[in-house]
Design a protein around this motif. Structure first.
Motif, mmCIF file in Angstrom:
data_model
loop_
_atom_site.group_PDB
_atom_site.id
_atom_site.type_symbol
_atom_site.label_atom_id
_atom_site.label_comp_id
_atom_site.label_asym_id
_atom_site.label_seq_id
_atom_site.Cartn_x
_atom_site.Cartn_y
_atom_site.Cartn_z
ATOM 1 N N LEU A 10 0.840 -1.219 0.146
ATOM 2 C CA LEU A 10 0.140 -0.058 -0.005
ATOM 3 C C LEU A 10 1.047 1.258 0.072
ATOM 4 C CD1 LEU A 10 -2.501 -1.014 2.960
ATOM 5 C CD2 LEU A 10 -2.499 -1.697 0.517
ATOM 6 N N ILE A 11 0.674 2.014 -1.172
ATOM 7 C CA ILE A 11 1.485 3.186 -0.979
ATOM 8 C C ILE A 11 0.956 4.476 -0.777
ATOM 9 C CG2 ILE A 11 2.743 4.877 -2.633
ATOM 10 C CD1 ILE A 11 4.190 2.026 -2.088
ATOM 11 N N THR A 12 1.137 5.312 0.246
ATOM 12 C CA THR A 12 0.514 6.634 0.958
ATOM 13 C C THR A 12 0.965 7.711 -0.400
ATOM 14 O OG1 THR A 12 2.679 7.228 1.977
ATOM 15 C CG2 THR A 12 1.046 5.938 3.195
ATOM 16 N N HIS A 13 2.121 7.683 -0.913
ATOM 17 C CA HIS A 13 2.228 8.912 -1.796
ATOM 18 C C HIS A 13 3.707 8.880 -2.598
ATOM 19 C CE1 HIS A 13 4.302 10.317 1.896
ATOM 20 N NE2 HIS A 13 4.898 11.354 1.077
ATOM 21 N N PRO A 38 1.576 -7.105 -5.931
ATOM 22 C CA PRO A 38 0.581 -6.050 -6.283
ATOM 23 C C PRO A 38 0.875 -4.858 -5.438
ATOM 24 C CG PRO A 38 -0.497 -7.955 -5.889
ATOM 25 C CD PRO A 38 0.893 -8.264 -5.733
ATOM 26 N N ILE A 39 0.764 -3.679 -6.222
ATOM 27 C CA ILE A 39 0.852 -2.179 -5.696
ATOM 28 C C ILE A 39 -0.470 -1.671 -5.566
ATOM 29 C CG2 ILE A 39 2.104 0.103 -5.795
ATOM 30 C CD1 ILE A 39 4.036 -1.590 -7.524
ATOM 31 N N TYR A 40 -0.711 -1.018 -4.549
ATOM 32 C CA TYR A 40 -2.048 -0.024 -4.551
ATOM 33 C C TYR A 40 -1.803 0.973 -4.046
ATOM 34 C CZ TYR A 40 -3.957 -5.043 -4.147
ATOM 35 O OH TYR A 40 -4.030 -6.456 -4.502
ATOM 36 N N THR A 77 -1.407 9.157 -7.441
ATOM 37 C CA THR A 77 -0.181 8.697 -6.806
ATOM 38 C C THR A 77 0.640 7.666 -7.825
ATOM 39 O OG1 THR A 77 -0.760 8.860 -4.608
ATOM 40 C CG2 THR A 77 0.979 7.351 -5.016
ATOM 41 N N ILE A 78 -0.218 7.032 -8.472
ATOM 42 C CA ILE A 78 0.191 5.828 -9.453
ATOM 43 C C ILE A 78 0.899 6.610 -10.589
ATOM 44 C CG2 ILE A 78 -0.348 4.315 -11.051
ATOM 45 C CD1 ILE A 78 -2.406 3.015 -9.234
ATOM 46 N N LYS A 79 0.042 7.693 -11.055
ATOM 47 C CA LYS A 79 0.640 8.532 -12.081
ATOM 48 C C LYS A 79 1.931 9.330 -11.871
ATOM 49 C CE LYS A 79 -1.057 12.505 -15.262
ATOM 50 N NZ LYS A 79 -2.132 13.355 -15.503
ATOM 51 N N ALA A 80 1.963 9.821 -10.478
ATOM 52 C CA ALA A 80 3.264 10.433 -10.202
ATOM 53 C C ALA A 80 4.395 9.487 -9.901
ATOM 54 C CB ALA A 80 3.004 11.277 -8.877
ATOM 55 N N MET A 81 4.064 8.422 -9.605
ATOM 56 C CA MET A 81 5.206 7.371 -9.427
ATOM 57 C C MET A 81 5.717 6.942 -10.657
ATOM 58 S SD MET A 81 3.905 4.507 -6.341
ATOM 59 C CE MET A 81 2.629 4.151 -7.149
ATOM 60 N N LYS A 82 5.019 6.659 -11.671
ATOM 61 C CA LYS A 82 5.431 6.469 -12.974
ATOM 62 C C LYS A 82 6.407 7.471 -13.532
ATOM 63 C CE LYS A 82 1.600 3.329 -14.219
ATOM 64 N NZ LYS A 82 0.401 3.270 -15.110
ATOM 65 N N GLU A 131 2.893 -3.214 -15.650
ATOM 66 C CA GLU A 131 1.650 -2.283 -15.637
ATOM 67 C C GLU A 131 0.457 -3.253 -14.589
ATOM 68 O OE1 GLU A 131 -0.403 1.179 -15.877
ATOM 69 O OE2 GLU A 131 1.507 0.746 -16.637
ATOM 70 N N GLU A 132 0.544 -4.447 -14.886
ATOM 71 C CA GLU A 132 -0.493 -5.133 -14.133
ATOM 72 C C GLU A 132 -0.341 -5.179 -12.810
ATOM 73 O OE1 GLU A 132 -0.803 -9.114 -15.683
ATOM 74 O OE2 GLU A 132 -1.326 -8.409 -17.826
ATOM 75 N N LEU A 133 0.809 -4.697 -12.261
ATOM 76 C CA LEU A 133 0.952 -4.950 -10.853
ATOM 77 C C LEU A 133 0.263 -3.744 -10.115
ATOM 78 C CD1 LEU A 133 4.854 -5.922 -10.343
ATOM 79 C CD2 LEU A 133 2.711 -7.216 -9.922
ATOM 80 N N PHE A 134 0.020 -2.686 -10.715
ATOM 81 C CA PHE A 134 -0.598 -1.529 -10.369
ATOM 82 C C PHE A 134 -2.204 -1.659 -10.224
ATOM 83 C CE2 PHE A 134 3.375 0.633 -12.134
ATOM 84 C CZ PHE A 134 3.839 1.034 -11.068
ATOM 85 N N HIS A 135 -2.560 -1.205 -8.732
ATOM 86 C CA HIS A 135 -3.959 -1.395 -8.831
ATOM 87 C C HIS A 135 -4.687 -0.024 -8.128
ATOM 88 C CE1 HIS A 135 -4.245 -5.746 -9.244
ATOM 89 N NE2 HIS A 135 -2.923 -5.600 -8.796
ATOM 90 N N GLU A 136 -5.552 0.617 -8.700
ATOM 91 C CA GLU A 136 -6.007 1.962 -8.663
ATOM 92 C C GLU A 136 -6.957 1.902 -7.294
ATOM 93 O OE1 GLU A 136 -8.600 5.464 -10.459
ATOM 94 O OE2 GLU A 136 -7.051 4.488 -11.649
ATOM 95 N N ILE A 137 -6.648 2.703 -6.154
ATOM 96 C CA ILE A 137 -7.829 2.511 -4.956
ATOM 97 C C ILE A 137 -8.192 4.210 -4.993
ATOM 98 C CG2 ILE A 137 -6.444 0.701 -4.055
ATOM 99 C CD1 ILE A 137 -5.252 2.960 -2.108
#
Length: 266
Positions: free
Chosen positions: A53-56, A75-77, A82-87, A97-103
């Motif tokens: 779980l990623i906070t930011h 899997p990364i949640y 945050t996902i957009k910024a991490m990339k 890409e399949e490891l990213f899960h949007e919450i």
């Protein structure tokens, strides 16, 4: 249910939360090797981790994410922002890409026998969140990197059995310290970090008799001291408008590069 800080501080953060069946990391802001060493102390390996779980997206929260996620295909949640910024972070490297899960904030989801409740926080990042995690009736929270708290924060953090809460800086140490003026203002601002005193005042609003352990985390290396954070928070509780005293609770300071004793919520 278990809570443990593998590393906590302005230079890197990684927290473990789990049950007998499910093992999660909140942030991987330390190297892959340090993360694996921390898990080893808990009797775990990267293969045991069911999700991160990623906070930011700040480096002290994702420094080792790419290495660990790639190696073990974990899997990364994280929120969409945050996902957009991490990339865009070069240090992340290529991640499937399949490891990213949007919450989404305030939308709970389940990983095996754990339920995760993302909560909004005020920080200078794309779309940051903190996490509450429940196992049956047991609840823990990991809440750092918030410049200010409000009634929403208080409501989200009520009823926890254990909590890791930011106590980032001592205001006086920060003001007289070597940081540039602009950085000092950022830290002190509403999208910065909580001071020791603010953390104590927040705790006064969420204390209850079943709260087993309070971990003070994300301490600044330059602008705080473990002993100062501990005593400042205790003083705020003892002087606050609450029926409780600091001595009623197990209060610990999560160390920068040491695995804390495991908090078992029973």
């Amino acid at each position: 249910m278990r809570l443990c800080s593998i590393a906590s501080g302005s230079s890197g953060n990684c927290v473990y939360v789990g049950s007998e069946a499910t093992h999660l990391l909140i942030d991987v802001g330390i190297s892959g090797r340090k993360t694996e060493n921390g898990l080893k102390e808990l009797g775990l390996t990267g293969k045991d981790i069911d999700g991160i779980l990623i906070t930011h997206e700040h480096s002290d929260h994702i420094q080792g994410l790419g290495v660990i996620a790639r190696k073990y295909e974990i899997p990364i949640y994280a929120t969409k922002g945050t996902i957009k910024a991490m990339k865009k972070c070069e240090g992340l490297g290529a991640v499937d890409e399949e490891l990213f899960h949007e919450i989404a904030q305030d939308v709970r989801f389940t990983l095996k026998d754990l339920t995760i409740h993302p909560m909004g926080i005020s920080h200078d990042a794309a779309q940051p969140v903190a996490y509450r995690i429940s196992y049956g009736r047991k609840k823990v929270a990991v809440c750092t990197d918030l410049g200010v708290y409000n009634d929403y924060t208080v409501e989200c953090l009520k009823g926890m059995d254990a909590i890791l809460l930011e106590a980032n800086h001592d205001v006086n140490m920060l003001q007289v310290g070597p940081y540039p003026y602009k950085l000092k203002q950022r830290i002190l601002g509403e999208r910065g970090h909580l001071s020791n005193e603010s953390t104590g005042r927040l705790l006064c609003r969420i204390l209850h008799e079943k709260l087993q352990t309070i971990l003070l985390g994300h301490l600044s290396k330059e602008n705080n001291l473990p002993e100062l954070a501990f005593e400042s928070v205790r003083m705020e509780i003892n002087m606050g408008e609450t029926p409780y005293k600091a001595g009623d609770f197990d209060i610990q300071v999560a160390r920068r590069s040491e695995v804390t004793p495991i908090v078992t919520v029973s």
